[in-house]
Write an enzyme that holds these catalytic residues in place. Structure first.
Site, PDB file in Angstrom:
ATOM      1  N   ASP A  83       1.976 -44.142   5.818  1.00 53.43           N
ATOM      2  CA  ASP A  83       1.129 -44.410   6.985  1.00 53.43           C
ATOM      3  C   ASP A  83       1.871 -44.076   8.289  1.00 53.43           C
ATOM      4  O   ASP A  83       1.252 -43.950   9.348  1.00 53.43           O
ATOM      5  CB  ASP A  83       0.791 -45.907   7.034  1.00 53.43           C
ATOM      6  CG  ASP A  83      -0.674 -46.200   6.738  1.00 53.43           C
ATOM      7  OD1 ASP A  83      -1.503 -45.298   6.951  1.00 53.43           O
ATOM      8  OD2 ASP A  83      -0.956 -47.326   6.307  1.00 53.43           O
TER       9      ASP A  83
ATOM     10  N   LYS B 163      -9.945 -43.059  -0.520  1.00 57.84           N
ATOM     11  CA  LYS B 163      -8.549 -42.635  -0.677  1.00 57.84           C
ATOM     12  C   LYS B 163      -8.222 -42.472  -2.153  1.00 57.84           C
ATOM     13  O   LYS B 163      -7.574 -41.514  -2.563  1.00 57.84           O
ATOM     14  CB  LYS B 163      -7.610 -43.666  -0.020  1.00 57.84           C
ATOM     15  CG  LYS B 163      -7.640 -43.606   1.496  1.00 57.84           C
ATOM     16  CD  LYS B 163      -6.964 -44.775   2.175  1.00 57.84           C
ATOM     17  CE  LYS B 163      -7.185 -44.676   3.692  1.00 57.84           C
ATOM     18  NZ  LYS B 163      -6.715 -45.825   4.454  1.00 57.84           N
TER      19      LYS B 163
ATOM     20  N   GLN C 172      -3.836 -51.374   3.666  1.00 56.07           N
ATOM     21  CA  GLN C 172      -5.013 -51.110   4.500  1.00 56.07           C
ATOM     22  C   GLN C 172      -5.110 -52.133   5.636  1.00 56.07           C
ATOM     23  O   GLN C 172      -4.963 -53.333   5.415  1.00 56.07           O
ATOM     24  CB  GLN C 172      -6.274 -51.143   3.605  1.00 56.07           C
ATOM     25  CG  GLN C 172      -7.554 -50.764   4.301  1.00 56.07           C
ATOM     26  CD  GLN C 172      -7.599 -49.301   4.740  1.00 56.07           C
ATOM     27  OE1 GLN C 172      -6.947 -48.433   4.168  1.00 56.07           O
ATOM     28  NE2 GLN C 172      -8.372 -49.017   5.763  1.00 56.07           N
TER      29      GLN C 172
HETATM   30  N1  GUN Z   1      -7.262 -48.800   8.805  1.00 59.29           N
HETATM   31  C1  GUN Z   1      -7.887 -47.837   9.541  1.00 59.29           C
HETATM   32  N2  GUN Z   1      -7.164 -46.702   9.545  1.00 59.29           N
HETATM   33  C2  GUN Z   1      -6.060 -46.950   8.801  1.00 59.29           C
HETATM   34  C3  GUN Z   1      -4.927 -46.156   8.433  1.00 59.29           C
HETATM   35  O1  GUN Z   1      -4.776 -44.985   8.808  1.00 59.29           O
HETATM   36  N3  GUN Z   1      -4.005 -46.773   7.644  1.00 59.29           N
HETATM   37  C4  GUN Z   1      -4.132 -48.072   7.258  1.00 59.29           C
HETATM   38  N4  GUN Z   1      -3.167 -48.596   6.511  1.00 59.29           N
HETATM   39  N5  GUN Z   1      -5.164 -48.829   7.569  1.00 59.29           N
HETATM   40  C5  GUN Z   1      -6.131 -48.262   8.332  1.00 59.29           C
END
Ligand code: GUN
Length: 285
Positions: free
Chosen positions: A121, A54, A98
């Protein structure tokens, strides 16, 4: 059967990110780059790989990206203090914590601590409600990426029977909402479904988000169905694979996503889209 359409998320996401890069440059002319704060708690190796990705994609696209790493035993109150600071930080347009979080932290409390307009998110109950009600808000990145990928290939789901395998907050539930909004007839299978394979065989489009490697075999898929694989698993030899047994299913599918290079890159692209949109709304134009 002829070759399936390979839903190439790597290629489609690259095109989306190129557009976002132009938007970032335009915003930068007005004095400020879109900013993304990513918070990671603990040392789950897979989560660290995702966060590194990311950051790399965000920076390449022209965002300001700040990653905050906290130890696995961090107190919830300390994490909430960081979120309060990021809520108030003008450099930050989007905040992502996350998942998964360690068990002593209440993920819902953390999600609700993020101000709605920085919830890139799309997990905050307000944004979830907007999604189900057809209102404006942030849409979770993985299901948004799936819809963008289908859209790119001109695959409409209107009138189709869509079967979503998995009911997580991150994928299954918002995926069902988006498919419903796009006029599909939606069935969600989960751990208590009596015969998921039999239900799945009725699908015109399958979205596999179960978290079980290679679980969706050719016995689960009706010939001519569209198959989207959200799963990601690492084999002992280090290579990646999904929830779908690709080699067995691809020959009977109309269209299918590879792993890697399918949904994964689309998820990151949607995170960037959401963050740039948050920055535009924050009025830095
Ligand atoms: N863990 C796995 N996929 C995601 C996501 O799309 N956002 C977040 N915050 N954590 C994740």
């Amino acid at each position: 059967m002829e070759q399936p359409i390979r839903l190439d998320g790597a290629r489609v996401s690259a095109a989306i990110l190129e557009q976002q890069k132009q938007l970032c440059s335009a915003l930068a002319v007005h004095g400020r780059r879109p900013g993304l704060a990513v918070v990671i708690v603990g040392d789950d190796p897979a989560s660290h790989v995702y966060v590194r990705n990311k950051r790399a994609v965000g920076e390449r696209t022209g965002l300001y990206v700040a990653v905050y790493t906290m130890p696995a035993d961090v107190a919830q109150a300390v994490l909430l203090e960081l979120i309060a600071a990021l809520n108030a930080d003008d450099r930050v347009d989007g905040i992502l914590v996350q998942k998964p979080l360690p068990p002593h932290i209440d993920a819902q409390v953390v999600t609700e601590a993020i101000v709605v307009h920085k919830d890139v998110d799309g997990f905050h109950p307000y944004n979830q409600g907007q999604l189900w009600n057809g209102g404006e808000g942030f849409v979770p990145c993985t299901p948004a990426g799936v819809m963008a990928l289908l859209d790119h290939y001109g695959l409409s789901v209107a009138g189709l029977h869509a079967v979503v395998l998995g009911r997580s907050h991150i994928v299954g539930k918002p995926m069902a909402a988006l498919l419903l909004a796009a006029q599909a007839t939606v069935t969600v299978c989960h751990s208590h479904t009596r015969d998921s394979a039999a239900v799945c065989r009725q699908a015109d489009i399958v979205i596999a988000a179960i978290g079980k490697r290679g679980c969706v075999t050719e016995q689960w898929v009706r010939p001519g169905a569209i198959v989207v694989d959200v799963g990601i698993h690492r084999r002992a030899d280090g290579t990646l694979c999904g929830d779908v047994a690709y080699d067995a299913v691809a020959p009977i599918a109309k269209a299918i996503t590879p792993v890697p290079g399918g949904v994964g890159p689309m998820t990151i692209a949607m995170l960037i889209v959401n963050t740039v949109r948050a920055a535009q709304k924050a009025g830095c134009v």
